[in-house]
Structure formats: structure tokens, C-alpha cells
Design a protein around this motif. Structure first.
Motif, PDB file in Angstrom:
ATOM      1  N   LEU A 143     -17.328  19.106 161.688  1.00 35.79           N
ATOM      2  CA  LEU A 143     -17.625  17.861 162.383  1.00 35.79           C
ATOM      3  C   LEU A 143     -18.762  17.194 161.622  1.00 35.79           C
ATOM      4  N   THR A 144     -18.941  15.897 161.787  1.00 35.33           N
ATOM      5  CA  THR A 144     -19.953  15.154 161.041  1.00 35.33           C
ATOM      6  C   THR A 144     -20.964  14.524 161.987  1.00 35.33           C
ATOM      7  N   ALA A 145     -22.246  14.880 161.786  1.00 39.64           N
ATOM      8  CA  ALA A 145     -23.333  14.323 162.599  1.00 39.64           C
ATOM      9  C   ALA A 145     -23.854  13.044 161.956  1.00 39.64           C
ATOM     10  N   ASN A 146     -24.132  12.061 162.783  1.00 41.55           N
ATOM     11  CA  ASN A 146     -24.686  10.806 162.281  1.00 41.55           C
ATOM     12  C   ASN A 146     -26.201  10.944 162.066  1.00 41.55           C
ATOM     13  N   SER A 147     -26.862   9.857 161.716  1.00 43.79           N
ATOM     14  CA  SER A 147     -28.298   9.897 161.419  1.00 43.79           C
ATOM     15  C   SER A 147     -29.144  10.247 162.645  1.00 43.79           C
TER      16      SER A 147
ATOM     17  N   ILE B  18     -21.964  16.779 170.529  1.00 41.57           N
ATOM     18  CA  ILE B  18     -23.010  17.723 170.153  1.00 41.57           C
ATOM     19  C   ILE B  18     -24.191  16.931 169.613  1.00 41.57           C
ATOM     20  N   THR B  19     -25.392  17.309 170.028  1.00 40.98           N
ATOM     21  CA  THR B  19     -26.615  16.628 169.582  1.00 40.98           C
ATOM     22  C   THR B  19     -27.582  17.644 168.976  1.00 40.98           C
ATOM     23  N   GLY B  20     -28.635  17.135 168.335  1.00 47.09           N
ATOM     24  CA  GLY B  20     -29.654  18.007 167.752  1.00 47.09           C
ATOM     25  C   GLY B  20     -29.284  18.563 166.390  1.00 47.09           C
ATOM     26  N   LEU B  21     -28.286  17.982 165.756  1.00 47.35           N
ATOM     27  CA  LEU B  21     -27.827  18.426 164.436  1.00 47.35           C
ATOM     28  C   LEU B  21     -28.557  17.671 163.330  1.00 47.35           C
ATOM     29  N   GLU B  22     -28.609  18.262 162.151  1.00 47.42           N
ATOM     30  CA  GLU B  22     -29.047  17.527 160.966  1.00 47.42           C
ATOM     31  C   GLU B  22     -27.893  16.620 160.559  1.00 47.42           C
ATOM     32  N   GLU B  23     -28.204  15.469 160.004  1.00 47.58           N
ATOM     33  CA  GLU B  23     -27.165  14.545 159.561  1.00 47.58           C
ATOM     34  C   GLU B  23     -26.265  15.233 158.532  1.00 47.58           C
ATOM     35  N   GLY B  24     -24.953  15.030 158.673  1.00 51.43           N
ATOM     36  CA  GLY B  24     -23.992  15.600 157.730  1.00 51.43           C
ATOM     37  C   GLY B  24     -22.964  16.477 158.421  1.00 51.43           C
ATOM     38  N   LYS B  25     -22.248  17.257 157.615  1.00 49.07           N
ATOM     39  CA  LYS B  25     -21.151  18.082 158.121  1.00 49.07           C
ATOM     40  C   LYS B  25     -21.642  19.454 158.563  1.00 49.07           C
ATOM     41  N   HIS B  26     -20.975  19.945 159.627  1.00 42.70           N
ATOM     42  CA  HIS B  26     -21.262  21.271 160.179  1.00 42.70           C
ATOM     43  C   HIS B  26     -19.949  21.917 160.599  1.00 42.70           C
ATOM     44  N   ALA B  27     -19.832  23.220 160.336  1.00 42.30           N
ATOM     45  CA  ALA B  27     -18.637  23.949 160.737  1.00 42.30           C
ATOM     46  C   ALA B  27     -18.637  24.183 162.244  1.00 42.30           C
ATOM     47  N   ILE B  28     -17.451  24.196 162.814  1.00 38.68           N
ATOM     48  CA  ILE B  28     -17.272  24.533 164.222  1.00 38.68           C
ATOM     49  C   ILE B  28     -16.046  25.443 164.332  1.00 38.68           C
ATOM     50  N   HIS B  29     -16.229  26.552 165.037  1.00 38.43           N
ATOM     51  CA  HIS B  29     -15.168  27.553 165.160  1.00 38.43           C
ATOM     52  C   HIS B  29     -15.102  28.105 166.571  1.00 38.43           C
ATOM     53  N   ILE B  30     -13.999  28.770 166.874  1.00 36.20           N
ATOM     54  CA  ILE B  30     -13.917  29.616 168.061  1.00 36.20           C
ATOM     55  C   ILE B  30     -14.099  31.044 167.581  1.00 36.20           C
ATOM     56  N   HIS B  31     -15.021  31.764 168.225  1.00 39.63           N
ATOM     57  CA  HIS B  31     -15.298  33.159 167.872  1.00 39.63           C
ATOM     58  C   HIS B  31     -14.746  34.093 168.947  1.00 39.63           C
ATOM     59  N   GLU B  32     -14.747  35.388 168.630  1.00 44.28           N
ATOM     60  CA  GLU B  32     -14.043  36.413 169.402  1.00 44.28           C
ATOM     61  C   GLU B  32     -14.503  36.621 170.840  1.00 44.28           C
ATOM     62  N   LYS B  33     -15.795  36.495 171.118  1.00 40.94           N
ATOM     63  CA  LYS B  33     -16.324  36.874 172.429  1.00 40.94           C
ATOM     64  C   LYS B  33     -17.186  35.774 173.037  1.00 40.94           C
ATOM     65  N   ALA B  34     -17.091  35.627 174.341  1.00 38.64           N
ATOM     66  CA  ALA B  34     -17.900  34.636 175.072  1.00 38.64           C
ATOM     67  C   ALA B  34     -19.290  35.193 175.357  1.00 38.64           C
ATOM     68  N   ASP B  35     -19.896  35.758 174.329  1.00 34.37           N
ATOM     69  CA  ASP B  35     -21.215  36.370 174.463  1.00 34.37           C
ATOM     70  C   ASP B  35     -22.186  35.620 173.557  1.00 34.37           C
ATOM     71  N   CYS B  36     -23.046  34.832 174.164  1.00 33.32           N
ATOM     72  CA  CYS B  36     -24.031  34.047 173.417  1.00 33.32           C
ATOM     73  C   CYS B  36     -25.434  34.596 173.617  1.00 33.32           C
ATOM     74  N   SER B  37     -25.548  35.880 173.964  1.00 36.49           N
ATOM     75  CA  SER B  37     -26.840  36.464 174.312  1.00 36.49           C
ATOM     76  C   SER B  37     -27.779  36.658 173.124  1.00 36.49           C
TER      77      SER B  37
ATOM     78  N   THR C 217     -19.188  14.222 167.324  1.00 36.58           N
ATOM     79  CA  THR C 217     -18.135  14.405 168.322  1.00 36.58           C
ATOM     80  C   THR C 217     -16.999  15.206 167.698  1.00 36.58           C
ATOM     81  N   ILE C 218     -16.258  15.873 168.552  1.00 38.18           N
ATOM     82  CA  ILE C 218     -15.104  16.661 168.097  1.00 38.18           C
ATOM     83  C   ILE C 218     -13.950  16.395 169.053  1.00 38.18           C
ATOM     84  N   THR C 219     -12.780  16.195 168.490  1.00 41.64           N
ATOM     85  CA  THR C 219     -11.559  16.055 169.273  1.00 41.64           C
ATOM     86  C   THR C 219     -10.466  16.835 168.558  1.00 41.64           C
ATOM     87  N   LYS C 220      -9.792  17.696 169.301  1.00 38.66           N
ATOM     88  CA  LYS C 220      -8.699  18.482 168.736  1.00 38.66           C
ATOM     89  C   LYS C 220      -7.659  18.688 169.822  1.00 38.66           C
TER      90      LYS C 220
END
Length: 191
Positions: free
Chosen positions: A130-134, A76-95, A139-142
């Protein structure tokens, strides 16, 4: 007498050669039967993360399943440096511009929000942080056997859900979603 010895020798060679070929055929049948008994089931899909809430977040997340275990690997790119939550949500609707059309955390077993594997409970969509660098890259691996790709078990099937990246950190305890803040990236888990 010479003819009898010659005929006996010829029959012996013929018999030995014929018997020598039979085990090969038996081995082939055995190997084929063994292969049928232990099938390898493989599924995979790749999804693209789109920016939400005015962010610049993008990325690719790959899911693969082999013999009942799902692996999630993403960048994932375009993040501010630091930690960010990542989840799976209920619906595949990103509209929705803010990603809220994806619903809440995917929680098919009606558990409280928490850290993955917590004895007190956790959502099947509670991936964590996940943790974004400067450079704004993370990256995420699960890997888990608690998910599947397109199976008939509604408590495991991730198809039709969405991956959401949040601006904030998941504290892994606040109900119902870890107080992770605005949704800044969304990807529907679809084929």
C-alpha cells in the motif's frame, strides 16, 4: 325472469372476484420460494490495527463477505510516506512488541511467496503493498473469492489470522516473505 338474471349476475360477480384473489396468493408463494432458492449470505467485521516496533501506526480494516466474495477496505495512519507491505499472517496474536507472535505469512496451500494471482504461486496472505501519502495515510481495498469469514474451509478462512503492516516494501519475490522488514502494525482478525 328478473330474479334469475339478478342471481346469474350476482354469481358471475362473486365467481370473478374469487378467481381474482387466487393469483395473488400464488404469486406470493412463488416469490417466497424464489427467495429461498437464492439466499444472500452476509458477514462482516472490523478490526483495529495497533502500533508495533515503536511505530505510530494505527488504522481500521473492515472485512465483509457476500455470497462467497470477501472485500477488505482499510485506512492506515502513522506511516512514513511511500510503499509498505501488508499481509495476512498465521495467528491472530499481536501480543509481541514486534508483532512476531502472529507467525509467518498465512500460506495454507504451501505455495511460494509472490504477487497475488501470480502463476508461479502466492500465499493466501500475500496482499502486496500500500502507498502512504505525505501525511502518512494509506488506504487498502481488496476483493477476492479466495477468502471467507468463518467458513469451514481452512484454505480460505481468515478468522484467527492477523493483518500485518511492514516498514518496508514487499518485493513480491524474495522467499519466504518478500523482504518487507520490521512489522509496524498488527490486527487480529477476530469477531
Amino acid at each position: 325472469m328478473k330474479n334469475l338474471k339478478f342471481i346469474t349476475l350476482a354469481l358471475t360477480i362473486l365467481f370473478a372476484t374469487a378467481c381474482k384473489d387466487k393469483p395473488k396468493n400464488t404469486d406470493k408463494v412463488t416469490k417466497t420460494e424464489e427467495a429461498k432458492e437464492t439466499p444472500i449470505s452476509q458477514k462482516s467485521l472490523s478490526i483495529a490495527l495497533d502500533p508495533k516496533s515503536g511505530s505510530n501506526v494505527e488504522g481500521t480494516i473492515n472485512f465483509s463477505e457476500e455470497n462467497g466474495t470477501v472485500s477488505m477496505v482499510g485506512t492506515i495512519t502513522g506511516l512514513e510516506e511511500g510503499k509498505h507491505a501488508i499481509h495476512i499472517h498465521e495467528k491472530a496474536d499481536c501480543s509481541a512488541n514486534d508483532g512476531t507472535s502472529s507467525g509467518g505469512h498465512w500460506n495454507p496451500t504451501a505455495q511460494p511467496h509472490g504477487a497475488w494471482g501470480d502463476e508461479a504461486g502466492y500465499h493466501k496472505g500475500d496482499i502486496g503493498n500500500l502507498t502512504a501519502n505525505s501525511d502518512g495515510k494509506a488506504t487498502i481495498t481488496k476483493t477476492t473469492d479466495e477468502w471467507c469469514i468463518g467458513c469451514e474451509d481452512d484454505t480460505k478462512n481468515i478468522l484467527g489470522k492477523a493483518v500485518i503492516v511492514h516498514i518496508g516494501v514487499d518485493d513480491l519475490k524474495s522467499q519466504p516473505s518478500g523482504d518487507a522488514g520490521t512489522r509496524i502494525g498488527c490486527a487480529g482478525i477476530i469477531k
